[in-house]
Design a protein around this motif. Structure first.
Motif, short mmCIF file in Angstrom:
data_model
loop_
_atom_site.label_atom_id
_atom_site.label_comp_id
_atom_site.label_asym_id
_atom_site.label_seq_id
_atom_site.Cartn_x
_atom_site.Cartn_y
_atom_site.Cartn_z
N ALA A 1 0.89 -1.18 -0.01
CA ALA A 1 0.08 0.08 0.21
C ALA A 1 0.87 1.24 0.13
O ALA A 1 0.48 2.15 -0.62
CB ALA A 1 -0.98 -0.20 0.99
N PHE A 2 1.81 1.14 0.82
CA PHE A 2 2.91 2.07 0.68
C PHE A 2 3.53 2.60 -0.42
O PHE A 2 3.35 3.90 -1.01
CB PHE A 2 3.85 1.91 1.75
N GLU A 3 3.98 1.69 -1.20
CA GLU A 3 4.50 1.59 -2.42
C GLU A 3 3.40 2.45 -3.48
O GLU A 3 3.65 3.10 -4.40
CB GLU A 3 5.00 0.47 -3.06
N ASN B 1 1.14 7.39 6.81
CA ASN B 1 1.35 7.09 5.53
C ASN B 1 0.07 7.27 4.74
O ASN B 1 -0.23 6.81 3.64
CB ASN B 1 1.84 5.95 5.42
N GLU B 2 -0.97 7.94 5.55
CA GLU B 2 -2.23 7.88 4.94
C GLU B 2 -2.39 8.98 3.80
O GLU B 2 -1.72 10.14 4.05
CB GLU B 2 -3.48 8.18 5.88
N HIS C 1 12.25 6.07 13.07
CA HIS C 1 13.77 6.09 13.33
C HIS C 1 14.30 6.76 12.05
O HIS C 1 13.55 7.10 11.11
CB HIS C 1 14.13 4.72 13.51
N GLU C 2 15.60 6.69 12.19
CA GLU C 2 16.26 7.33 10.90
C GLU C 2 16.06 6.44 9.65
O GLU C 2 15.77 7.27 8.73
CB GLU C 2 17.97 7.21 10.91
N ILE C 3 15.93 5.26 9.72
CA ILE C 3 15.73 4.45 8.55
C ILE C 3 14.26 4.44 7.76
O ILE C 3 13.90 4.28 6.87
CB ILE C 3 16.05 3.05 8.40
N ASP C 4 13.42 4.97 8.75
CA ASP C 4 11.80 4.87 8.42
C ASP C 4 11.72 6.16 7.47
O ASP C 4 12.12 7.38 7.74
CB ASP C 4 11.03 4.99 9.51
N ILE C 5 10.85 5.88 6.36
CA ILE C 5 10.57 7.05 5.63
C ILE C 5 9.02 7.02 5.51
O ILE C 5 8.53 5.79 5.05
CB ILE C 5 11.12 7.26 4.09
N THR C 6 8.33 7.85 5.74
CA THR C 6 6.69 7.71 5.76
C THR C 6 6.50 8.68 4.33
O THR C 6 7.20 9.74 4.05
CB THR C 6 6.20 8.38 6.64
N ILE C 7 5.19 8.66 3.92
CA ILE C 7 4.32 9.57 2.99
C ILE C 7 4.61 10.81 3.41
O ILE C 7 4.86 11.96 2.80
CB ILE C 7 3.14 9.14 2.72
#
Lengths: 79, 457
Positions: free
Chosen positions: B119-121, B223-224, B244-250
């Motif tokens: 869904a994120f992609e 991410n919504e 965290h550093e490695i998380d990327i959200t919308i």
């Protein structure tokens, strides 16, 4: 006209310094510009100091309106 | 006794009606396959307006119709697509009017990737295509924030970290915390509402959206799509520091600035007050130094002028002296020049002399003088001869002066009364009177005799 932002004041100050260092200005004008510079300097210093350290929490009142309450980290910590 | 036996009993086979048979098929299938897990590939997926999602699940040799009705389909995080390998859970149902059996799905999950990741992609791709993440539309952060709003959980670690870094750098910063739920159902709606509230008027010039680390599920509200849209719709710039550093959200992608952690957000947002103060001090120093220098230069210049103005007499004396000096120099120079010129002249002159008819000049001079003398003599001679003539004439004239004649004894006779001078005796007659003028005096005479023969004794 909106008063100069901190950033604009700082930029103007740097321009003034550069002009003065250029050494090309006639004495009378450089005195005028010096005065402007001193004024800006004091404005900027004030700006740095004026903001009160203030941390508040936005809460919704019973009537639905919003209000701000002082926020204390310690109180709100979750163990 | 089974049906075959019944046949031979003489009762005849059971004859179903279509509905009857179908009903029995239905009952058999639905009870046998009340709860199944199926793995397969989606094909022919379509979601009409009704919201029900129709598809077929297939593998190499078979396929089965499937449907996920709206209530379940609506909460699917990802969008089912043809070719997607999925694992589904549901029950078999029979749709009697069409005599079809199908899987009624309660759950659908992409195989391998995970529904949320997928869904994120999908959302990331969709919003990127809409241009929501473009660099050009990102707003600039304020140079020195007047007031910061932090949308976050009031009890989490994120807000604590953020506040401590802010206060370390700039003790008197003004901050308002807008509390929201940061995970679970309804969290995204709260976040959207918070962004709108801050925009509506809290006097804030930058927003920080932040929460601590967690699973993809925990971070899901960030991410919504609704949150991404609210972020772009905000007039106030937004910094996103989620997970965290490695998380990327919308929200990280849609925001005007992404910070890897809440502390980093604080650092990016607020330069140390120290450095502002230092910069101001530096500028103050330079302004003062420069004006001082200008004044010094000015006053030095003034002093010079004043020194020169101080004694005008001295100045004048200096002037005279200078004048003399210059005059002397000029004269010397002139002399030198003149001498030089004279030398040149004389040598030229010499050359000229040697070559020129100038040698003739003295003799010409002599000739001139001689001629002049002769001329003078000649003139003199003429003059004296004339003078001589004149004196002769004078002498003659002298002799001809009647008085001189009278003195010699002659006399002038005049008739009376006409006074006519008598030159001949015939001009008078005997008895007439005549006046005779002598050298001295006159006599009146009577004519006694007239002799006109002219014989003189």
């Amino acid at each position: 006209m909106p008063e100069k932002t901190f950033e604009e004041s700082l930029k103007r100050l740097e321009d003034i310094v550069r002009e003065l260092e250029g050494g090309e200005m006639p004495l009378e004008e450089s005195l005028k510009v010096f005065e402007e510079g001193m004024k800006l300097l004091s404005l900027c210093s004030e700006r740095l100091e004026e903001a009160e350290k203030k941390v508040t929490l936005l809460t919704r009142k019973s009537d639905g309106g919003l209000e701000e309450k002082p926020f204390d980290i310690q109180e709100n910590e979750v163990p | 006794m089974d049906d075959d036996e019944k046949m031979f009993e003489g009762e005849g086979p059971r004859v179903y009606s279509v509905s009857g048979l179908t009903a029995e098929i239905r009952s058999v299938l639905e009870s046998r396959f009340r709860f199944v897990w199926v793995e397969g590939e989606i094909s022919n997926v379509r979601t009409p307006v009704s919201g029900h999602c129709y598809m077929a699940l297939k593998d190499e040799s078979a396929q089965i119709r499937a449907v996920m009705f709206r209530p379940r389909a609506r909460i699917l995080k990802f969008r089912p697509e043809d070719g997607m390998k999925v694992i589904a859970q549901g029950r078999v149902g029979v749709y009697e009017p069409r005599g079809e059996y199908q899987l009624v799905l309660d759950y659908l999950e992409p195989l391998g990737v995970g529904a949320l990741a997928l869904a994120f992609e999908q959302l990331k791709k969709k919003l990127a295509e809409r241009g929501l993440f473009r660099q050009e539309i990102k707003r600039a952060l304020p140079f020195l924030p007047g007031r910061i709003a932090v949308i976050t959980s009031p009890t989490g670690a994120a807000v604590r970290d953020f506040l401590s870094v802010i206060h370390r750098r700039f003790a008197n910063m003004n901050i308002v915390i807008v509390p929201v739920r940061v995970q679970g159902e309804g969290a995204s709606a709260e976040i959207v509402r918070a962004i709108e509230t801050v925009n509506a008027g809290l006097g804030v010039d930058v927003i920080v959206l932040t929460r601590g680390g967690g699973s993809l599920e925990d971070l899901w509200p960030f991410n919504e799509e609704a949150v991404a849209l609210a972020i772009r719709a905000s007039k106030i710039p937004i910094v996103s520091a989620v997970g965290h550093e490695i998380d990327i959200t919308i929200s990280d992608l849609a925001a005007d600035l992404r910070a890897p952690t809440p502390s980093a957000a604080a650092e990016l947002l607020v330069s140390e007050k120290e450095s502002f103060s230092r910069r101001l001090e530096d500028l103050r120093g330079r302004v003062i130094a420069n004006i001082r220098r200008s004044l010094l230069d000015g006053s030095r210049g003034l002093a010079h002028l004043r020194a020169r103005l101080r004694d005008p007499r001295k100045s004048i004396e200096n002037g005279w002296q200078r004048l003399d000096d210059l005059t002397g120099r000029i004269q010397r120079a002139e002399t030198a020049v003149i001498r030089n010129k004279a030398e040149r002249l004389s040598s030229a002159g010499n050359l000229l002399k040697r070559a020129s008819p100038a040698a003739r000049i003295p003799s010409l001079h002599k000739k001139l003088d001689y001629t002049r003398d002769r001329m003078i003599l000649a003139v003199n001679a003429v003059l004296s001869s004339r003078l001589h003539s004149v004196s002769l004439i004078r002498g003659k004239l002298g002799g001809l002066n009647p008085h001189a004649v009278l003195k010699r004894g002659y006399c002038i006779s005049r008739g009376i009364p006409d006074g006519r001078i008598l030159k001949s005796a015939a001009e008078t007659e005997t008895g007439k009177s005549i006046r005779v003028t002598l050298w001295k005096g006159e006599v009146v005479c009577r004519v006694e005799e007239v002799d006109s023969t002219g014989n003189r004794s």
